[in-house]
Design a protein around this motif. Structure first.
Motif, PDB file in Angstrom:
ATOM      1  N   GLY A   1      -1.401 -51.892 -20.879  1.00  0.00           N
ATOM      2  CA  GLY A   1      -1.986 -51.754 -19.554  1.00  0.00           C
ATOM      3  C   GLY A   1      -1.852 -50.341 -19.018  1.00  0.00           C
ATOM      4  O   GLY A   1      -2.779 -49.802 -18.398  1.00  0.00           O
ATOM      5  N   THR A   2      -0.705 -49.734 -19.263  1.00  0.00           N
ATOM      6  CA  THR A   2      -0.493 -48.352 -18.823  1.00  0.00           C
ATOM      7  C   THR A   2      -1.515 -47.426 -19.463  1.00  0.00           C
ATOM      8  O   THR A   2      -2.136 -46.591 -18.790  1.00  0.00           O
ATOM      9  CB  THR A   2       0.930 -47.885 -19.180  1.00  0.00           C
ATOM     10  OG1 THR A   2       1.878 -48.666 -18.454  1.00  0.00           O
ATOM     11  CG2 THR A   2       1.132 -46.417 -18.841  1.00  0.00           C
ATOM     12  N   GLY A   3      -1.706 -47.566 -20.760  1.00  0.00           N
ATOM     13  CA  GLY A   3      -2.667 -46.710 -21.454  1.00  0.00           C
ATOM     14  C   GLY A   3      -4.089 -46.881 -20.934  1.00  0.00           C
ATOM     15  O   GLY A   3      -4.823 -45.904 -20.776  1.00  0.00           O
ATOM     16  N   LEU A   4      -4.447 -48.123 -20.635  1.00  0.00           N
ATOM     17  CA  LEU A   4      -5.803 -48.400 -20.149  1.00  0.00           C
ATOM     18  C   LEU A   4      -6.042 -47.774 -18.784  1.00  0.00           C
ATOM     19  O   LEU A   4      -7.008 -47.019 -18.578  1.00  0.00           O
ATOM     20  CB  LEU A   4      -6.015 -49.914 -20.082  1.00  0.00           C
ATOM     21  CG  LEU A   4      -7.350 -50.391 -19.504  1.00  0.00           C
ATOM     22  CD1 LEU A   4      -8.504 -49.937 -20.387  1.00  0.00           C
ATOM     23  CD2 LEU A   4      -7.359 -51.905 -19.342  1.00  0.00           C
ATOM     24  N   VAL A   5      -5.149 -48.076 -17.817  1.00  0.00           N
ATOM     25  CA  VAL A   5      -5.357 -47.598 -16.449  1.00  0.00           C
ATOM     26  C   VAL A   5      -5.215 -46.081 -16.376  1.00  0.00           C
ATOM     27  O   VAL A   5      -6.035 -45.387 -15.759  1.00  0.00           O
ATOM     28  CB  VAL A   5      -4.378 -48.278 -15.472  1.00  0.00           C
ATOM     29  CG1 VAL A   5      -4.624 -47.776 -14.051  1.00  0.00           C
ATOM     30  CG2 VAL A   5      -4.530 -49.790 -15.520  1.00  0.00           C
ATOM     31  N   GLU A   6      -4.182 -45.550 -17.009  1.00  0.00           N
ATOM     32  CA  GLU A   6      -3.966 -44.113 -16.918  1.00  0.00           C
ATOM     33  C   GLU A   6      -5.035 -43.339 -17.687  1.00  0.00           C
ATOM     34  O   GLU A   6      -5.343 -42.194 -17.337  1.00  0.00           O
ATOM     35  CB  GLU A   6      -2.573 -43.759 -17.416  1.00  0.00           C
ATOM     36  CG  GLU A   6      -1.478 -44.273 -16.486  1.00  0.00           C
ATOM     37  CD  GLU A   6      -0.111 -43.702 -16.813  1.00  0.00           C
ATOM     38  OE1 GLU A   6      -0.013 -42.857 -17.736  1.00  0.00           O
ATOM     39  OE2 GLU A   6       0.861 -44.087 -16.138  1.00  0.00           O
ATOM     40  N   GLY A   7      -5.611 -43.963 -18.703  1.00  0.00           N
ATOM     41  CA  GLY A   7      -6.714 -43.310 -19.406  1.00  0.00           C
ATOM     42  C   GLY A   7      -7.901 -43.060 -18.484  1.00  0.00           C
ATOM     43  O   GLY A   7      -8.486 -41.973 -18.481  1.00  0.00           O
ATOM     44  N   HIS A   8      -8.246 -44.064 -17.675  1.00  0.00           N
ATOM     45  CA  HIS A   8      -9.325 -43.882 -16.691  1.00  0.00           C
ATOM     46  C   HIS A   8      -8.933 -42.833 -15.651  1.00  0.00           C
ATOM     47  O   HIS A   8      -9.756 -41.986 -15.264  1.00  0.00           O
ATOM     48  CB  HIS A   8      -9.630 -45.210 -15.994  1.00  0.00           C
ATOM     49  CG  HIS A   8     -10.353 -46.204 -16.848  1.00  0.00           C
ATOM     50  ND1 HIS A   8     -11.624 -45.979 -17.333  1.00  0.00           N
ATOM     51  CD2 HIS A   8      -9.992 -47.439 -17.282  1.00  0.00           C
ATOM     52  CE1 HIS A   8     -12.019 -47.031 -18.043  1.00  0.00           C
ATOM     53  NE2 HIS A   8     -11.048 -47.936 -18.031  1.00  0.00           N
ATOM     54  N   ALA A   9      -7.696 -42.899 -15.162  1.00  0.00           N
ATOM     55  CA  ALA A   9      -7.240 -41.947 -14.141  1.00  0.00           C
ATOM     56  C   ALA A   9      -7.304 -40.521 -14.664  1.00  0.00           C
ATOM     57  O   ALA A   9      -7.732 -39.597 -13.951  1.00  0.00           O
ATOM     58  CB  ALA A   9      -5.820 -42.300 -13.715  1.00  0.00           C
ATOM     59  N   ARG A  10      -6.902 -40.330 -15.913  1.00  0.00           N
ATOM     60  CA  ARG A  10      -6.900 -38.981 -16.496  1.00  0.00           C
ATOM     61  C   ARG A  10      -8.320 -38.472 -16.719  1.00  0.00           C
ATOM     62  O   ARG A  10      -8.659 -37.336 -16.357  1.00  0.00           O
ATOM     63  CB  ARG A  10      -6.128 -39.013 -17.811  1.00  0.00           C
ATOM     64  CG  ARG A  10      -5.927 -37.644 -18.454  1.00  0.00           C
ATOM     65  CD  ARG A  10      -5.081 -37.754 -19.704  1.00  0.00           C
ATOM     66  NE  ARG A  10      -3.741 -38.252 -19.392  1.00  0.00           N
ATOM     67  CZ  ARG A  10      -3.288 -39.476 -19.672  1.00  0.00           C
ATOM     68  NH1 ARG A  10      -4.084 -40.355 -20.283  1.00  0.00           N
ATOM     69  NH2 ARG A  10      -2.066 -39.840 -19.358  1.00  0.00           N
ATOM     70  N   ARG A  11      -9.159 -39.315 -17.300  1.00  0.00           N
ATOM     71  CA  ARG A  11     -10.523 -38.895 -17.636  1.00  0.00           C
ATOM     72  C   ARG A  11     -11.347 -38.586 -16.400  1.00  0.00           C
ATOM     73  O   ARG A  11     -11.995 -37.529 -16.310  1.00  0.00           O
ATOM     74  CB  ARG A  11     -11.203 -39.983 -18.468  1.00  0.00           C
ATOM     75  CG  ARG A  11     -12.653 -39.684 -18.846  1.00  0.00           C
ATOM     76  CD  ARG A  11     -13.212 -40.770 -19.747  1.00  0.00           C
ATOM     77  NE  ARG A  11     -13.164 -42.082 -19.132  1.00  0.00           N
ATOM     78  CZ  ARG A  11     -14.079 -42.550 -18.271  1.00  0.00           C
ATOM     79  NH1 ARG A  11     -15.111 -41.788 -17.935  1.00  0.00           N
ATOM     80  NH2 ARG A  11     -13.976 -43.766 -17.776  1.00  0.00           N
ATOM     81  N   ILE A  12     -11.324 -39.494 -15.426  1.00  0.00           N
ATOM     82  CA  ILE A  12     -12.154 -39.288 -14.233  1.00  0.00           C
ATOM     83  C   ILE A  12     -11.496 -38.283 -13.300  1.00  0.00           C
ATOM     84  O   ILE A  12     -12.183 -37.511 -12.613  1.00  0.00           O
ATOM     85  CB  ILE A  12     -12.423 -40.636 -13.545  1.00  0.00           C
ATOM     86  CG1 ILE A  12     -13.191 -41.550 -14.521  1.00  0.00           C
ATOM     87  CG2 ILE A  12     -13.210 -40.441 -12.252  1.00  0.00           C
ATOM     88  CD1 ILE A  12     -13.443 -42.946 -14.000  1.00  0.00           C
ATOM     89  N   GLY A  13     -10.161 -38.236 -13.260  1.00  0.00           N
ATOM     90  CA  GLY A  13      -9.497 -37.202 -12.480  1.00  0.00           C
ATOM     91  C   GLY A  13      -9.915 -35.812 -12.926  1.00  0.00           C
ATOM     92  O   GLY A  13     -10.157 -34.923 -12.095  1.00  0.00           O
ATOM     93  N   ASP A  14     -10.023 -35.600 -14.227  1.00  0.00           N
ATOM     94  CA  ASP A  14     -10.443 -34.299 -14.747  1.00  0.00           C
ATOM     95  C   ASP A  14     -11.818 -33.897 -14.225  1.00  0.00           C
ATOM     96  O   ASP A  14     -12.072 -32.725 -13.911  1.00  0.00           O
ATOM     97  CB  ASP A  14     -10.474 -34.327 -16.280  1.00  0.00           C
ATOM     98  CG  ASP A  14      -9.093 -34.215 -16.903  1.00  0.00           C
ATOM     99  OD1 ASP A  14      -8.142 -33.833 -16.182  1.00  0.00           O
ATOM    100  OD2 ASP A  14      -8.951 -34.519 -18.105  1.00  0.00           O
ATOM    101  N   ILE A  15     -12.712 -34.865 -14.115  1.00  0.00           N
ATOM    102  CA  ILE A  15     -14.069 -34.572 -13.640  1.00  0.00           C
ATOM    103  C   ILE A  15     -14.034 -34.008 -12.224  1.00  0.00           C
ATOM    104  O   ILE A  15     -14.803 -33.109 -11.872  1.00  0.00           O
ATOM    105  CB  ILE A  15     -14.938 -35.842 -13.693  1.00  0.00           C
ATOM    106  CG1 ILE A  15     -15.137 -36.293 -15.138  1.00  0.00           C
ATOM    107  CG2 ILE A  15     -16.291 -35.604 -13.017  1.00  0.00           C
ATOM    108  CD1 ILE A  15     -15.812 -37.648 -15.264  1.00  0.00           C
TER     109      ILE A  15
END
Length: 232
Positions: free
Chosen positions: A202-216
């Protein structure tokens, strides 16, 4: 300023204490310590060791372990606490000897705590369900740098945030809202909080979205393990 994450929603901030005469702080010298939300999932005593200031966002046990916090308040002659009125009352009752050092926090105010400038935002916990009462919740912006929203997606108005603490997982949120919060605040960097109930997948899933879209949108999101520190 150094930020140390503890389990779940607890963080510890520390910075060098001013030197008499206005000189530069020495390496290894005294430090001013402020702690936010030492709850029942967290390493309360470790986080509060040497602290001069404590901020509590709201009354839920995963954000304030009243008995353990009261024990530290009773032992420390300097620790001051700020919390919503109901939490402040609970702490005063549990630590009567420290009652004069326990203050009610109000929204949209500013005060100094252990040499830190603290601004408050928001007033209510996010909705879990219509049958679950909504309690008071105060978000804290510390030194104009670190924003801890508690259990809310309150966006601090009229200011820029350097470091955002993001409630990654809770009964009251979903991934889309987490990401929208990061987009709305537009902090330079972000770190996860409120994640004790997530497993590694779950951590990998949620933080993956946070990291990817945060970068944008210009926010560098990074994971922190309990006990890990970063210099801000």
């Amino acid at each position: 300023m150094r930020l140390t994450k503890y389990t779940h929603a607890c963080v510890r901030l520390d910075k060098p204490a001013p030197v008499a005469g206005g000189g530069a702080p020495e390496d290894g010298g005294a430090r001013r310590v402020l702690v936010i939300d030492p709850g029942s999932f967290s390493e309360v005593e470790e986080a509060l060791r040497g602290a001069e200031a404590l901020l509590v966002t709201h009354e839920h046990a995963d954000h304030v372990d009243v008995d353990r916090v009261a024990a530290v308040l009773g032992q420390s002659p300097v620790l001051e606490a700020w919390a919503p009125a109901r939490v402040a009352e609970q702490l005063r009752a549990a630590a009567p000897g420290a009652a004069d050092r326990i203050h009610a926090a109000e929204p949209n105010t500013e005060f100094e705590a252990a040499g830190y400038r603290v601004q408050t935002f928001g007033s209510q916990h996010a909705l879990i369900h219509p049958l679950v009462p909504v309690v008071a919740n105060i978000g804290y912006l510390v030194d104009g740098e670190v924003f801890h929203p508690g259990d809310s997606f309150t966006v601090p108005h009229g200011t820029e945030v350097g470091t955002l603490l993001v409630p990654i997982h809770a009964p009251w949120n979903k991934i889309g809202e987490v990401v929208d919060f990061i987009i709305a605040v537009r902090a330079r960097r972000a770190y996860p909080i409120h994640n004790a109930l997530l497993n590694d997948r779950g951590t990998g899933l949620v933080e993956g979205h946070a990291r990817r879209i945060g970068d944008i949108y210009g926010t560098a999101f990074a994971h922190l393990e309990p006990g890990e520190s970063v210099e801000l």
